[in-house]
Enzyme design. Structure first.
Site, mmCIF file in Angstrom:
data_model
loop_
_atom_site.group_PDB
_atom_site.id
_atom_site.type_symbol
_atom_site.label_atom_id
_atom_site.label_comp_id
_atom_site.label_asym_id
_atom_site.label_seq_id
_atom_site.Cartn_x
_atom_site.Cartn_y
_atom_site.Cartn_z
ATOM 1 C CG ASP A 69 -2.341 -0.917 0.990
ATOM 2 O OD1 ASP A 69 -2.528 -1.290 -0.113
ATOM 3 O OD2 ASP A 69 -2.823 -1.645 2.235
ATOM 4 C CE LYS A 111 -10.480 -3.957 0.985
ATOM 5 N NZ LYS A 111 -10.144 -5.332 0.888
HETATM 6 S S1 IVH Z 1 -17.022 -3.781 -3.133
HETATM 7 C C1 IVH Z 1 -15.449 -1.654 -7.049
HETATM 8 N N1 IVH Z 1 -17.423 -5.020 -0.587
HETATM 9 O O1 IVH Z 1 -12.022 -5.706 -1.847
HETATM 10 C C2 IVH Z 1 -15.028 -2.697 -6.140
HETATM 11 N N2 IVH Z 1 -15.343 -5.376 -1.972
HETATM 12 O O2 IVH Z 1 -10.120 -3.446 -2.632
HETATM 13 C C3 IVH Z 1 -16.147 -2.926 -5.363
HETATM 14 N N3 IVH Z 1 -13.924 -6.960 -0.863
HETATM 15 O O3 IVH Z 1 -11.601 -6.687 -5.071
HETATM 16 C C4 IVH Z 1 -16.046 -3.853 -4.058
HETATM 17 N N4 IVH Z 1 -14.714 -7.187 0.851
HETATM 18 O O4 IVH Z 1 -12.744 -8.567 -3.572
HETATM 19 C C5 IVH Z 1 -16.599 -4.857 -1.776
HETATM 20 N N5 IVH Z 1 -17.687 -6.105 1.385
HETATM 21 C C6 IVH Z 1 -17.015 -5.687 0.297
HETATM 22 C C7 IVH Z 1 -15.713 -6.448 -0.017
HETATM 23 C C8 IVH Z 1 -15.055 -6.069 -0.918
HETATM 24 C C9 IVH Z 1 -13.782 -7.484 0.371
HETATM 25 C C10 IVH Z 1 -12.636 -6.794 -1.694
HETATM 26 C C11 IVH Z 1 -12.917 -7.133 -3.035
HETATM 27 C C12 IVH Z 1 -12.302 -6.011 -3.901
HETATM 28 C C13 IVH Z 1 -11.458 -5.392 -2.993
HETATM 29 C C14 IVH Z 1 -11.187 -4.147 -3.225
#
Ligand code: IVH
Length: 673
Positions: free
Chosen positions: A35, A114
């Site tokens: 990061d 997340k």
């Molecule tokens: S929304 C436009 N919701 O985090 C992307 N992502 O850094 C929208 N991830 O590749 C993603 N938990 O695999 C979303 N509750 C969550 C998530 C999530 C894990 C991951 C996802 C994405 C990465 C983004």
């Protein structure tokens, strides 16, 4: 180096790490370090827009897929999220959202965990799961349809009604912590390599060319959004969309919440942070999404990420740093513990400067050399640990660790028993390190309980040569204590008072306080009850010792060795002369009941007996209840949802019985085969 050169350097470094992470599942640096590189590049590109090129890693996500899987092109690209690491960055996100919408009012957000797994896109045609892909480079992923079909909680056919002709659901594949632990214990048993963390295990399991392997690995899917939808009207908000997905049969995080404004976002972050350790899966932060889908559309995307959502990350629990040296710590029983001295690194919310390496074999197993770059982990309150070495980054001629032949504190010989993992200093109480630890133990709460005599003070007392043995504590007086650094009259007299009070103790506490190897609190109590006084214990031979509940040959030998040492007898004599005493103990030998001399372990929920009742019945029948399964256990009593103890019993071949069979034993009857 010019800005241009630095930008080039960052790009090629990031590309390399992308490949290691996304394609090879073997990252060379921690997420936090990655990061940092990424942010540096983003900042330079923002400052010097003329340097921005379409092929910069900031302009796309991940790296190209492995050639072995078929490629699948995503209908809409799978993007990433911007990250926030502080409250200020969350405030700024919310401000941007409101400015972008021309709104003054607080906004409603959907907040979710997340997941720390890997992103997949699942396509359903007329309600049937037809294909699934990994994220890959964001526009093209790997076709892992067969593997995804094996994921237990992934719906192969949609439930309910009103589903669209085509639906692409996005979410995360992960491995629950308990499945991860089971997988690793299986790997260990087979002599196979263990996985570093659940994320790597999930990635390694999903990206198997042989889907039978994937099937054996207990993966889970959690949905967090929709990539494409045909012939259907979307609900008005993201949270309603997630509810709709739930109705169609998709697992969605139960911890999701609708919150309002920055206060709502930060409150959610704190509350999930507090639950983090007890969640069944690993998460690395939370995600905030503007709830109103039409407003999401209006905000749109910047190159790599949506403007309407952000990931608020937890401080990384893993980070990479360098091993500056390997020190040796000497414990109370002389055990030498190698400790990695690290270049300070911020991990899990604190700055870590050293991490335990446990013992010599562990150093070999992890192959830690001085100068190595290592991944360190600190989760919750646990002692920081070295997870693994990054072999690619080892400097030439990095020296290997060698356990010293002589104690670094007292120069006595270091010995290591044949079947022992631990090397020990043979100096005993001659060794200042052991003396300090012995004193700390002697004064500890469950031993003689001398309040105010902590580590720092013991250190000073030993270094100033005011105290050598526990008996010397009773010779301390005000003038002696006042020679110590930062010792005020009030605390000195409080300490003397506490020492004085400790003179009245109990036999079991006294035995425990002696710090005899392998004699813990429970054994000390058994010994006190069995012998009733100190003299018979001191004089007891092996035969007599073995009659004591839970004393086996190892403990018996430790006791014999301890009391054979004239020095130890002198200390005991001096302690008694100083007035340390205890009331007589009524001797109670183990009752000759139906379970006399038997060791039982309880696990799981028994159908009728509460844990404490089962324990009381067993003890009344002369049996002993132990907390852990070993070869010495006679029976494991297993109820519903029995876990690792049951597995261990099966491994060791210990007889497993149920409550009914326990009752049979208690009634002094033979078990029916
Ligand atoms: S929304 C436009 N919701 O985090 C992307 N992502 O850094 C929208 N991830 O590749 C993603 N938990 O695999 C979303 N509750 C969550 C998530 C999530 C894990 C991951 C996802 C994405 C990465 C983004």
């Amino acid at each position: 180096m010019s800005v241009e050169q630095r930008v080039q350097q960052l790009r090629s470094e990031i590309e390399q790490h992308n490949r290691q992470y996304y394609v090879l599942d073997s990252p060379l640096i921690s997420d936090a370090d990655y990061d940092a590189l990424f942010r540096e590049l983003q900042a330079l590109e923002a400052e010097h827009p003329q340097l921005l090129t379409p092929d910069s890693p900031t302009q796309r996500v991940g790296a190209a897929p492995l050639p072995e899987f078929k490629s699948l092109v995503h209908r809409t690209p799978m993007l990433s999220l911007s990250n926030a690491f502080s409250d200020d960055e969350v405030v700024a996100f919310d401000r941007r959202v409101r400015e972008g919408l021309g709104a003054v009012d607080e906004q409603d957000y959907c907040a979710e965990p997340k997941f720390d797994g890997l992103a997949v896109a699942l396509t359903y045609e007329n309600g049937i799961f037809s294909r699934g892909a990994t994220r890959g480079d964001g526009s093209t992923g790997e076709d892992v349809t067969l593997n995804l079909r094996t994921v237990g909680n992934l719906p192969l056919r949609l439930q309910g009604t009103g589903w669209p002709s085509l639906l692409e659901v996005r979410g995360e594949v992960l491995m629950l912590r308990r499945d991860f632990d089971r997988l690793n214990s299986r790997q260990r048993d087979k002599g196979d390599k263990e996985f570093v963390n659940p994320r790597n295990a999930a990635a390694g399991s999903l990206r198997q060319l042989d889907s039978r392997i994937t099937a054996s690995r207990s993966l889970r899917f959690f949905a967090y959004g929709v990539g494409a939808i045909d012939d259907a009207v979307l609900p008005p908000t993201h949270s309603a969309l997630l509810d709709q997905l739930t109705a169609w049969g998709f697992p969605v995080a139960a911890e999701r919440r609708c919150v309002t404004g920055v206060a709502g976002l930060l409150g959610y972050y704190a509350s999930i942070g507090a639950q983090r350790a007890s969640l069944p899966y690993d998460i690395d932060g939370v995600v905030y999404k503007l709830d109103d889908l039409a407003a999401q559309q209006r905000l749109g995307f910047v190159s790599r990420a949506p403007r309407f959502a952000i990931a608020h990350k937890f401080p990384a629990e893993e980070a990479s740093t360098r091993v500056l040296g390997i020190d040796i710590q000497v414990g109370r029983t002389g055990a030498l513990t190698p400790v990695a001295r690290l270049a300070p690194v911020f991990v899990g919310g604190v700055t870590v400067t050293n991490a335990t390496l446990h013992n010599e074999d562990e150093v070999r197993r992890k192959d830690v050399h001085i100068g190595d770059t290592v991944i360190v982990r600190r989760a919750g309150d646990v002692i920081p640990e070295v997870v693994r070495v990054v072999p690619e980054l080892r400097p030439i001629m990095a020296p290997e660790f060698v356990m010293p032949g002589f104690c670094p504190v007292c120069a006595s010989k270091v010995v290591r028993g044949e079947d022992e993992a631990v090397a020990r200093c043979s100096g005993g109480l001659f060794c200042a390190a052991q003396r300090k630890q012995a004193l700390i133990h002697f004064a500890s709460r469950r031993a003689l309980d001398i309040e105010g005599l902590g580590d720092k003070l013991v250190e000073q007392l030993v270094d100033a040569e005011l105290v050598r043995t526990p008996a010397d504590l009773y010779q301390l007086d005000l003038p002696k204590l006042l020679t110590l650094d930062r010792m005020a009259e009030k605390s000195a007299s409080n300490l003397l008072e506490a020492i004085d009070q400790s003179r009245q103790t109990a036999l079991a506490r006294f035995i425990y306080a002696l710090g005899i190897r392998n004699v813990g609190e429970a054994t000390a109590k058994d010994l006190a009850r069995h012998f009733g006084a100190l003299e018979p214990l001191i004089e007891a031979g092996e035969e007599q010792l073995l009659q004591v509940n839970d004393v086996g040959p190892v403990v018996a030998q430790c006791l014999r060795q301890f009391f054979a040492e004239p020095h130890n007898l002198e200390v005991i004599k001096a302690l008694r002369a100083a007035g340390v005493s205890w009331p007589d103990v009524e001797v109670s030998r183990p009752p000759a009941g139906a379970l006399a001399g038997k060791v039982l372990v309880l696990t799981g929920t028994l159908p009728t007996l509460a844990r404490d009742d089962a324990r009381a019945l067993i003890e009344a029948a002369g049996g002993k209840v132990s907390g852990s399964v070993s070869k010495k256990s006679d029976f494991v009593v297993a109820g519903a949802d029995a876990g690792s103890k049951l597995e261990k019993a099966q491994q060791l071949g210990v007889t497993v019985i149920d409550e009914a069979q326990l009752q049979t034993l208690l009634a002094n009857e033979k078990l029916k085969p």
